[in-house]
Design an enzyme around this catalytic site. Structure first.
Site, PDB file in Angstrom:
ATOM      1  N   HIS A  72      -4.520   3.208  -7.878  1.00  0.00           N
ATOM      2  CA  HIS A  72      -5.464   3.153  -6.756  1.00  0.00           C
ATOM      3  C   HIS A  72      -4.673   3.211  -5.463  1.00  0.00           C
ATOM      4  CE1 HIS A  72      -4.592  -1.161  -5.916  1.00  0.00           C
ATOM      5  NE2 HIS A  72      -4.528  -1.268  -7.222  1.00  0.00           N
ATOM      6  N   HIS A  80       8.202  -0.566  -9.828  1.00  0.00           N
ATOM      7  CA  HIS A  80       7.045  -0.937  -9.022  1.00  0.00           C
ATOM      8  C   HIS A  80       7.345  -2.124  -8.095  1.00  0.00           C
ATOM      9  CE1 HIS A  80       2.515  -1.217  -8.629  1.00  0.00           C
ATOM     10  NE2 HIS A  80       2.861  -2.425  -8.219  1.00  0.00           N
ATOM     11  N   HIS A 120       7.818  -2.547  -3.931  1.00  0.00           N
ATOM     12  CA  HIS A 120       7.167  -3.535  -3.061  1.00  0.00           C
ATOM     13  C   HIS A 120       8.200  -4.315  -2.247  1.00  0.00           C
ATOM     14  CE1 HIS A 120       3.024  -3.062  -4.039  1.00  0.00           C
ATOM     15  NE2 HIS A 120       3.067  -3.562  -5.258  1.00  0.00           N
ATOM     16  N   ALA A 145      -7.551  -1.985  10.071  1.00  0.00           N
ATOM     17  CA  ALA A 145      -7.589  -1.297  11.362  1.00  0.00           C
ATOM     18  C   ALA A 145      -6.990  -2.245  12.393  1.00  0.00           C
ATOM     19  CB  ALA A 145      -9.020  -0.935  11.739  1.00  0.00           C
ATOM     20  N   ARG A 160     -19.150 -11.897   5.394  1.00  0.00           N
ATOM     21  CA  ARG A 160     -17.811 -11.336   5.573  1.00  0.00           C
ATOM     22  C   ARG A 160     -17.294 -11.649   6.979  1.00  0.00           C
ATOM     23  NH1 ARG A 160     -17.437  -6.706   2.073  1.00  0.00           N
ATOM     24  NH2 ARG A 160     -15.432  -6.200   3.013  1.00  0.00           N
TER      25      ARG A 160
END
Length: 613
Positions: free
Chosen positions: A11, A131, A135, A428, A458
């Protein structure tokens, strides 16, 4: 040395390009395809990176994939053998995909790269990074530290789910790991699934829901689900989980432990779900704090900490690490999830091969350039694109742009703000943002329900001028990436009455708790973004003008998208979202658009345009 990093096929596919250790460009594929969390090969993101750097495909020296497929295949087979014959159904479904595609990922990658440009298809240039090392590299090498402890936590890579590393100068070494199926990320995702949200995207919702509940299930979590040692190392009791052997995260024993089956996405949230969210959040924080305290206590440990992996996006836990005081300085990679693995993979190989003159950056505040690493658009191009889309707009100079936008915000209008280079990562940060007045007691609910089309609980983040942060929040460090939660200053808060405290869960949302209620969560905390003139002068100028008008140096900042949509990329994306939601004012570059001046025939219905996240 020009290095292209790629993450894909799980993803949040992405690409990143570095030259001699300097980050030139990075972007997620979803921003181009408009498919949320797009897992496909990031062809558009690669083309963008090469274009941004004005680099030919032939000039690329190394191409690095962010994980090692053979190790991942090994885990799949060994996991099946460990649990056989349980899990045969899921093993049978996964195996053809792995044998037919992922096991031979080198060939798949070469074919996909050749489709972009044959010069990218040179097998001698292709490398693979583990992996969790990707990171770790994504956090350490862009950090402003010459040395650091590095902690990465996520669902699972090849085998590792948690890793500790030590960074010193141009060297980075992993020192210990926790392996699948024992995973803090998967523990959190199990509760994400159980409370009715989508795994790999709904974890934010669980974190946002947690303050509405009481952590009354923590005892059950630690007695039945996870055995945690003093140093934070842990093991999950697989009797309660389904992810190793089945197609669901949890099983019937998990249901029995917590009082019923998993919530369907269509079912209403009740207090039990809020309490479950509060409980897994509290358990996660406890485990993370044990891990970081153990790292800090090691002989010769650095006073600097770097974090990456999906769990590092848990900004509540990050805030507690900071306040715990074991480390003097903390840097969290803003693209901490798999997208950031593309950047980390490129940096990992560059510093592994150490060409002549290779030196780790120690730039202040860091080498991520505010995470503004995506596409930007020249003013003439913006005007041409908006005209072609049928938009009605006026073009103003910089001063009028700031003045008119600040006035719209002070009038409590919802403002779309599309400026400069797009952000890399899930947040953002003032270039692809929806902005609002945090002083409004109704703005949080209005933005959630009428603009974002998402759950009313939220929370929204405050963007605050760096020089003013300590006047409004219990925080006085840089937090440019919205990855630290801190309490709102007590003198800015209003104590709830006994009657208000007794309200059920989300009913507390409408209670005015501070001078900036739209960004103050029900526990009087906020997810703070500090805004710096050096990295974003236009956004800094806007907040400064809003402060001059209102006395408040804070704005609501939420991503410019509706629920289920990726953050907008192009001016056309911004215009469509503007016309498909109840945003009232839009600024794209130096173009200003007012909703009631637009052609009503161009109105869109974005409320149901995207698959819910």
């Amino acid at each position: 040395m020009l290095v292209l990093g790629i993450s894909a096929f799980y993803h949040d596919s992405a690409a990143a390009l570095i030259r001699d250790g300097e980050i030139l460009a990075a972007a997620q594929e979803e921003r181009f395809t408009r498919k949320k969390h797009d897992p496909d090969f990031p062809a558009n993101a690669i083309r963008y990176c090469l274009s941004e750097a004005k680099a030919s495909a032939a000039a690329v020296d190394r191409i690095v994939f962010y994980e090692k497929p053979f190790l991942k295949f090994e885990r799949l087979v060994e996991t099946y053998l460990a649990f056989a014959p349980n899990g045969f159904a899921s093993f049978r479904k996964a195996m053809p995909l792995w044998i037919g595609e992922k096991l031979f990922q080198r060939d798949l990658l070469i074919r996909a790269l050749k489709e972009i440009d044959p010069a990218l298809g040179d097998k001698a240039k292709l490398r693979f990074s583990e992996h969790h090392f990707s990171h770790a590299a994504s956090a350490y090498f862009p950090s402003p530290f010459r040395d650091a402890a590095v902690l990465t936590m996520d669902g699972v890579g090849e085998w590792a789910t948690t890793s500790a590393a030590v960074g010193e100068g141009e060297s980075l070494k992993i020192t210990k790991e926790i392996h699948f199926p024992h995973s803090l990320g998967l523990l959190y995702s199990a509760f994400t699934y159980y409370t009715g949200f989508k795994v790999n995207s709904g974890e934010y919702k669980v974190m946002g829901l947690a303050p509405y509940g009481e952590p009354r299930f923590v005892k059950e979590i630690f007695e039945h689900l996870v055995d945690v040692k003093a140093d934070g190392s842990f093991r999950l009791n697989q009797d309660y989980f389904g992810y190793s052997t089945g197609l669901t995260m949890t099983n019937s024993r998990f249901d029995d432990l917590f009082g019923g089956p998993a919530r369907s996405a269509a079912d209403p949230l009740d207090q039990r779900h809020m309490d479950l969210a509060a409980s897994v959040q509290a358990a996660t924080e406890e485990i993370v704090l044990r891990l970081t305290r153990a790292l800090a206590a090691e002989a010769g440990a650095s006073r600097n900490l770097c974090l990456a992996g999906g769990v590092a996006l848990n900004c509540v836990a990050n805030g507690k690490i900071l306040r715990d005081g074991r480390f003097d300085n903390i840097f969290v990679q803003p693209a901490a999830g798999d997208a950031g693995g593309a950047l980390g993979a490129a940096l990992a190989v560059y510093f592994d091969e150490k060409p002549a003159g290779a030196q780790k950056s120690v730039k202040k505040p860091d080498a991520m350039q505010g995470a503004y690493l995506g596409p930007s658009y020249e003013q003439a191009d913006i005007e041409a694109r908006l005209t072609a889309a049928g938009a009605v707009f006026s073009v103003v100079d910089d001063d009028h742009l700031i003045e008119k936008t600040a006035a719209a915000l002070a009038a409590e209008q919802a403002v779309g703000w599309h400026q400069g280079r797009m952000e890399f990562g899930p947040r953002a940060l003032g270039n692809r943002s929806i902005l609002g007045d945090p002083r409004s007691p109704t703005m949080q609910k209005a933005l959630n329900l009428k603009v974002k089309y998402r759950e009313s609980f939220r929370p929204f983040a405050p963007s605050v001028l760096r020089q003013d942060v300590s006047d409004w929040f219990e925080l006085d460090v840089d937090s440019p990436y919205m990855l630290l939660v801190a309490p709102v200053k007590s003198e800015r808060c209003r104590k709830m009455s006994d009657a208000e405290e007794a309200l059920f869960g989300i009913d507390k949302l409408n209670i005015q708790r501070s001078d900036i209620p739209a960004v103050t969560h029900v526990d009087y905390s906020a997810r703070v973004q500090t805004v710096h003139e050096e990295t974003n002068p236009r956004y800094h100028a806007l907040i400064s003008r809003f402060k001059a008008l209102t006395g408040c140096p804070v704005l609501i900042n939420t991503s410019f998208n509706v629920r289920g949509e990726p953050i907008v990329n192009t001016p056309e994306d911004a215009f469509r979202c503007f016309m498909g939601s109840e945003i009232e004012f839009l600024a794209v570059g130096n173009c200003i658009l007012i909703k009631d001046q637009q052609n009503p025939a161009l109105k869109l219905d974005y409320k149901n345009a995207f698959e819910l996240d």
